[in-house]
Design a protein around this motif. Structure first.
Motif, PDB file in Angstrom:
ATOM      1  N   ILE A 193       0.840  -1.206   0.000  1.00  0.00           N
ATOM      2  CA  ILE A 193       0.000   0.000   0.000  1.00  0.00           C
ATOM      3  C   ILE A 193       0.871   1.251   0.000  1.00  0.00           C
ATOM      4  CG2 ILE A 193      -1.777   1.274   1.265  1.00  0.00           C
ATOM      5  CD1 ILE A 193      -2.791  -1.390   2.346  1.00  0.00           C
ATOM      6  N   TYR A 194       1.997   1.224   0.724  1.00  0.00           N
ATOM      7  CA  TYR A 194       2.911   2.373   0.710  1.00  0.00           C
ATOM      8  C   TYR A 194       3.499   2.603  -0.682  1.00  0.00           C
ATOM      9  CZ  TYR A 194       3.198   3.960   5.527  1.00  0.00           C
ATOM     10  OH  TYR A 194       2.930   4.540   6.738  1.00  0.00           O
ATOM     11  N   ILE A 195       3.787   1.525  -1.394  1.00  0.00           N
ATOM     12  CA  ILE A 195       4.301   1.667  -2.762  1.00  0.00           C
ATOM     13  C   ILE A 195       3.235   2.306  -3.652  1.00  0.00           C
ATOM     14  CG2 ILE A 195       5.029   0.364  -4.801  1.00  0.00           C
ATOM     15  CD1 ILE A 195       6.449  -1.559  -2.889  1.00  0.00           C
ATOM     16  N   LYS A 196       1.968   1.953  -3.426  1.00  0.00           N
ATOM     17  CA  LYS A 196       0.873   2.587  -4.162  1.00  0.00           C
ATOM     18  C   LYS A 196       0.796   4.077  -3.820  1.00  0.00           C
ATOM     19  CE  LYS A 196      -2.990   0.338  -4.496  1.00  0.00           C
ATOM     20  NZ  LYS A 196      -4.328  -0.246  -4.199  1.00  0.00           N
ATOM     21  N   ALA A 197       0.984   4.405  -2.541  1.00  0.00           N
ATOM     22  CA  ALA A 197       0.986   5.815  -2.127  1.00  0.00           C
ATOM     23  C   ALA A 197       2.146   6.567  -2.765  1.00  0.00           C
ATOM     24  CB  ALA A 197       1.058   5.913  -0.605  1.00  0.00           C
ATOM     25  N   LEU A 198       3.308   5.903  -2.881  1.00  0.00           N
ATOM     26  CA  LEU A 198       4.480   6.539  -3.489  1.00  0.00           C
ATOM     27  C   LEU A 198       4.226   6.870  -4.952  1.00  0.00           C
ATOM     28  CD1 LEU A 198       7.391   7.417  -2.921  1.00  0.00           C
ATOM     29  CD2 LEU A 198       8.142   5.145  -3.672  1.00  0.00           C
ATOM     30  N   GLU A 205       3.093  18.443  -6.328  1.00  0.00           N
ATOM     31  CA  GLU A 205       4.196  19.392  -6.471  1.00  0.00           C
ATOM     32  C   GLU A 205       5.051  19.439  -5.198  1.00  0.00           C
ATOM     33  OE1 GLU A 205       2.611  23.167  -7.441  1.00  0.00           O
ATOM     34  OE2 GLU A 205       1.653  22.513  -9.309  1.00  0.00           O
ATOM     35  N   ASP A 206       4.444  19.160  -4.070  1.00  0.00           N
ATOM     36  CA  ASP A 206       5.125  19.245  -2.787  1.00  0.00           C
ATOM     37  C   ASP A 206       5.952  17.976  -2.538  1.00  0.00           C
ATOM     38  OD1 ASP A 206       5.923  19.762  -0.259  1.00  0.00           O
ATOM     39  OD2 ASP A 206       3.916  20.009   0.590  1.00  0.00           O
ATOM     40  N   LYS A 207       7.256  18.128  -2.329  1.00  0.00           N
ATOM     41  CA  LYS A 207       8.128  16.975  -2.106  1.00  0.00           C
ATOM     42  C   LYS A 207       7.962  16.401  -0.700  1.00  0.00           C
ATOM     43  CE  LYS A 207      12.111  18.779  -2.997  1.00  0.00           C
ATOM     44  NZ  LYS A 207      13.577  18.862  -3.212  1.00  0.00           N
ATOM     45  N   PHE A 208       7.350  17.155   0.201  1.00  0.00           N
ATOM     46  CA  PHE A 208       7.255  16.704   1.585  1.00  0.00           C
ATOM     47  C   PHE A 208       6.642  15.317   1.696  1.00  0.00           C
ATOM     48  CE2 PHE A 208       4.360  16.288   5.229  1.00  0.00           C
ATOM     49  CZ  PHE A 208       5.282  16.212   6.255  1.00  0.00           C
ATOM     50  N   TRP A 209       5.528  15.093   0.958  1.00  0.00           N
ATOM     51  CA  TRP A 209       4.848  13.807   1.113  1.00  0.00           C
ATOM     52  C   TRP A 209       5.605  12.657   0.459  1.00  0.00           C
ATOM     53  CZ3 TRP A 209       1.446  11.985   4.309  1.00  0.00           C
ATOM     54  CH2 TRP A 209       0.742  12.901   5.090  1.00  0.00           C
ATOM     55  N   ILE A 238      15.419  11.817   4.600  1.00  0.00           N
ATOM     56  CA  ILE A 238      16.157  12.780   5.428  1.00  0.00           C
ATOM     57  C   ILE A 238      16.548  13.995   4.602  1.00  0.00           C
ATOM     58  CG2 ILE A 238      18.376  13.149   6.588  1.00  0.00           C
ATOM     59  CD1 ILE A 238      18.080  10.294   7.704  1.00  0.00           C
ATOM     60  N   GLN A 239      16.978  13.777   3.369  1.00  0.00           N
ATOM     61  CA  GLN A 239      17.341  14.893   2.494  1.00  0.00           C
ATOM     62  C   GLN A 239      16.135  15.790   2.225  1.00  0.00           C
ATOM     63  OE1 GLN A 239      19.130  13.687  -1.196  1.00  0.00           O
ATOM     64  NE2 GLN A 239      19.261  15.764  -1.998  1.00  0.00           N
ATOM     65  N   ILE A 240      14.976  15.173   1.979  1.00  0.00           N
ATOM     66  CA  ILE A 240      13.753  15.952   1.694  1.00  0.00           C
ATOM     67  C   ILE A 240      13.319  16.746   2.920  1.00  0.00           C
ATOM     68  CG2 ILE A 240      11.281  15.756   1.179  1.00  0.00           C
ATOM     69  CD1 ILE A 240      11.980  13.350  -0.602  1.00  0.00           C
ATOM     70  N   PHE A 241      13.288  16.105   4.109  1.00  0.00           N
ATOM     71  CA  PHE A 241      12.834  16.797   5.321  1.00  0.00           C
ATOM     72  C   PHE A 241      13.768  17.942   5.696  1.00  0.00           C
ATOM     73  CE2 PHE A 241      10.925  12.476   6.558  1.00  0.00           C
ATOM     74  CZ  PHE A 241       9.745  12.769   5.891  1.00  0.00           C
ATOM     75  N   THR A 242      15.045  17.787   5.378  1.00  0.00           N
ATOM     76  CA  THR A 242      15.991  18.870   5.634  1.00  0.00           C
ATOM     77  C   THR A 242      15.690  20.062   4.732  1.00  0.00           C
ATOM     78  OG1 THR A 242      17.696  17.259   6.254  1.00  0.00           O
ATOM     79  CG2 THR A 242      18.429  19.495   5.720  1.00  0.00           C
ATOM     80  N   GLU A 243      15.375  19.785   3.459  1.00  0.00           N
ATOM     81  CA  GLU A 243      15.096  20.857   2.500  1.00  0.00           C
ATOM     82  C   GLU A 243      13.827  21.618   2.863  1.00  0.00           C
ATOM     83  OE1 GLU A 243      14.918  19.122  -1.343  1.00  0.00           O
ATOM     84  OE2 GLU A 243      17.028  18.540  -1.401  1.00  0.00           O
TER      85      GLU A 243
END
Length: 683
Positions: A193-198, A205-209, A238-243
């Motif tokens: 299910i997580y792969i489906k969410a990905l 547009e938002d990289k956060f999710w 970690i790279q995304i959350f830092t940005e």
């Protein structure tokens, strides 16, 4: 609300329910605060845009400051109620409820507030807010171990996302649903299910999710001992959350990375990530994440043989886990204490913690099986409900098609009769006899079918009885002109009578169509607040010509300040029917007065005439369904169906009011009806 956490609850609560801003968290807060200050300087606190800003600031603080969230949500809720801003109310309720869940506050009203938000969002058809409400309700259900209820709420929300117009909400829902499966021990299904969410995050547009989903996948791959995949996904998140400067998620990702490194015995690097997570958690309110951090330090000191320090931390974590009733963490700390005391050859303490560990793990295993069975039952029941709903929809559509075909047939038959009646009087007479015979047959058939087609019967009868005569009169007059029995110039003498008949037919048809629609589909209310005086004037203007023919005076005595909450079209139709009845039963030179009296929660509107009045026998039958087919002639032999008063009753009650009449024979009648001043509070 009892916070009975499980292993993945930290993941679940982070799946928040409103759009994450593209700006950094701190920059976003400053921007909102600046706008709030500007609104306050301009005294715009009761504006919906100000309420939206208060709700936005509350959402920004939901992970770090429960008390501020409570104050802001209360302010937004109070202001929204004052201006009847339902979406503002719903968002304030949801933010407060979500913050209570995160902070593990014991609020018995949390679920009630979520349900209120669902009702409000449904009323205004705010799908995005409704999806969020279902999402938070599912999270709440998970917290109280109602996994079957949580699954049902997620499915309700996903049904609203089927139009692909809400990719962000769909991503959150799939993430939370995947977490639910992991809580119940089905990690493989959770990963799917997580792969489906990905895949859905490609539309965002938002990289956060993207970071949210990848960090959760890293967590699951660690649980299934696929460490290479786990590290890959964690490093990317970690790279995304830092940005995007999401400290709460970065703290979670650091802690997950540390656990992976401990599992592969890279203790030095694991300590670095534990310290990074600890530094970020100082300003967060997530107690579960802090307990998981303590568990990480305990494992670290155990691995590097600092057993005294590990024992100290394990006892601290064990006691705090008991205080918070977190069975999973109690088991984890018990297992470590068992190992430490076994190493020290302290058999008594070792056996004590081993028994604690075994009892919890055995109970957890049994509970997991029961939960999995409950979830399977929920999936089965939900699918059955959907299948039943589809079958019911199919039956409804089929029935509606039957109604439409039958109605079209009736309309076609009436037109056919009128056409041939225009050409030949003998033919129309024969067709009328056939129509009457079919009416009798139809009535008998409907009785045997338990009144299944009651609406069509009434429709057919009214058309037959009350529209046939004016049509025949018009036909006969045209036939006389055609045969030369009346000169064209003499035809002008009949024009006023023809106009009156056509106007009566038009008004009857309007009532008829409105009533038929209400019987088949119910009234669709679109209430708004408006002033009565203006609408009454409009209705009087429409009927002024009819009143002038009988020299009847119509007086609008409604205060200009009178304001009600009602469907405008239905209100206009109520007034027109009552004034039309007044004109019909008031003799030449009479008077009709429309007045409104203010009560505590509603306005009482009256339509008074000095006409012929109503006999006690007829008064008993007013507003009853059977009266709709009974006609009464007016003072100038005006014809009616009796349907107007039935329509008035249905529309008044549909808008939350009541209708009644007072009448004295030969002195006049006064019809009263009430309409609320403001929306009715269903709560």
């Amino acid at each position: 609300m009892k916070c009975n956490y499980t292993t993945l609850i930290a993941v679940l609560i982070f799946c928040s329910f409103f759009n994450i801003p593209k700006l950094t968290a701190q920059a976003k807060k400053q921007e909102i605060l600046s706008k709030i200050t500007a609104h306050r300087l301009e005294s715009k606190e009761k504006d919906s845009s100000y309420i939206n800003l208060i709700n936005a600031l509350s959402r920004e603080l939901r992970y770090s400051n429960y008390d501020s969230v409570k104050i802001l949500s209360t302010e937004a809720l109070d202001l929204s109620r004052k201006i009847n801003y339902k979406q503002g109310q719903a968002k304030a309720l949801l933010t407060a409820s979500f913050s209570e869940i995160i902070a593990c506050k014991d609020s018995k009203k949390t679920l009630d507030h979520i349900d209120q938000a669902i009702v409000l969002s449904t009323k205004i058809k705010a799908d995005s807010t409704l999806i969020s409400a279902y999402n938070i309700k599912a999270i709440y259900k998970t917290y109280v171990n109602d996994y079957e209820g949580a699954y049902e709420q997620y499915q309700n929300a996903l049904l609203l996302c089927e139009n692909n117009k809400h990719p962000l909400e769909e991503t959150k829902l799939y993430s939370n649903l995947a977490t639910l499966f992991s809580v119940l021990g089905d990690n493989d299904e959770s990963i799917k299910i997580y792969i489906k969410a990905l895949a859905i995050t490609d539309r965002l547009e938002d990289k956060f999710w993207v970071g949210v989903v990848k960090s959760n996948l890293g967590f699951l791959y660690n649980k299934t001992h696929q460490f290479d995949k786990a590290i890959t996904f964690l490093d990317e998140s970690i790279q995304i959350f830092t940005e995007v400067d999401r400290k709460e998620w970065l703290a979670y990702a650091y802690l997950t990375k540390a656990n992976i490194l401990l599992n592969i015995n890279e203790t030095k690097e694991a300590l670095r990530y534990l310290d990074l997570s600890k530094g970020l958690q100082k300003n967060l309110i997530d107690e579960k994440l802090k307990q998981d951090l303590l568990l990480g330090y305990t494992k670290y000191h155990q691995q590097i043989n600092e057993l005294e320090k590990s024992e100290q931390l394990a006892k601290e974590g064990y006691l705090s886990s008991i205080e918070n009733q977190n069975q999973i963490l109690i088991a984890n700390f018990s297992e470590i204490l068992y190992q430490l005391y076994k190493e020290k050859e302290n058999q008594k303490e070792a056996l004590f913690y081993l028994e604690k560990f075994k009892n919890i793990t055995d109970s957890t295993a049994l509970q997991s099986k029961q939960n999995a069975l409950a979830l399977l039952n929920a999936k089965t029941n939900f699918q059955k409900q959907q299948n039943d709903l589809k079958l019911e929809n199919q039956r409804t559509i089929k029935q509606q098609k039957t109604y439409i075909i039958f109605s079209l047939f009736i309309v076609f038959l009436v037109i056919l009769i009128a056409y041939y009646g225009y050409r030949n009087n003998n033919t129309i007479t024969n067709l009328n006899h056939q129509l009457e015979e079919k009416t009798i047959t139809l009535e008998k058939s409907e009785k045997t079918l338990k009144y299944a087609n009651e609406t069509q019967e009434k429709l057919f009868s009214i058309i037959s009885h009350d529209l046939k005569s004016p049509i025949n009169a018009l036909k006969n007059l045209l036939l006389l002109i055609k045969n030369g029995d009346i000169e064209p110039k003499d035809f002008l003498n009949f024009v006023p009578k023809l106009y009156s008949d056509v106007d009566a037919m038009s008004f009857t048809l309007n009532n008829l169509l409105t009533w038929s629609k209400s019987q088949m589909n119910g009234f669709v209310n679109k209430p708004i607040s408006f002033q009565i005086h203006e609408k009454v004037n409009s209705s009087i203007q429409l009927l002024q010509e009819n009143a002038n023919q009988k020299k009847i005076t119509i007086i609008n005595d409604v205060p200009t300040s009178a304001q009600i909450y009602c469907d405008v079209n239905q209100f206009n139709l109520i007034v027109r029917n009552l004034v039309t009845n007044g004109i019909k039963f008031t003799p030449t030179g009479g008077e009709i007065k429309i007045h409104a009296s203010e009560k505590e929660q509603f306005w009482e509107i009256s339509c008074k005439d000095n006409g012929v009045g109503i006999t006690p026998e007829i008064l008993k039958k007013l507003f009853k369904p059977d009266s709709a087919l009974q006609s009464t002639y007016g003072t100038n032999r005006e014809k009616g169906t009796g349907l107007g008063l039935l329509l008035c009753k249905e529309m008044v009650e549909n808008n939350g009011g009541k209708i009644f009449v007072k009448s004295t024979n030969n002195e006049g009648s006064t019809f009263y009806f009430t309409i609320p001043k403001n929306p009715i509070d269903n709560n």
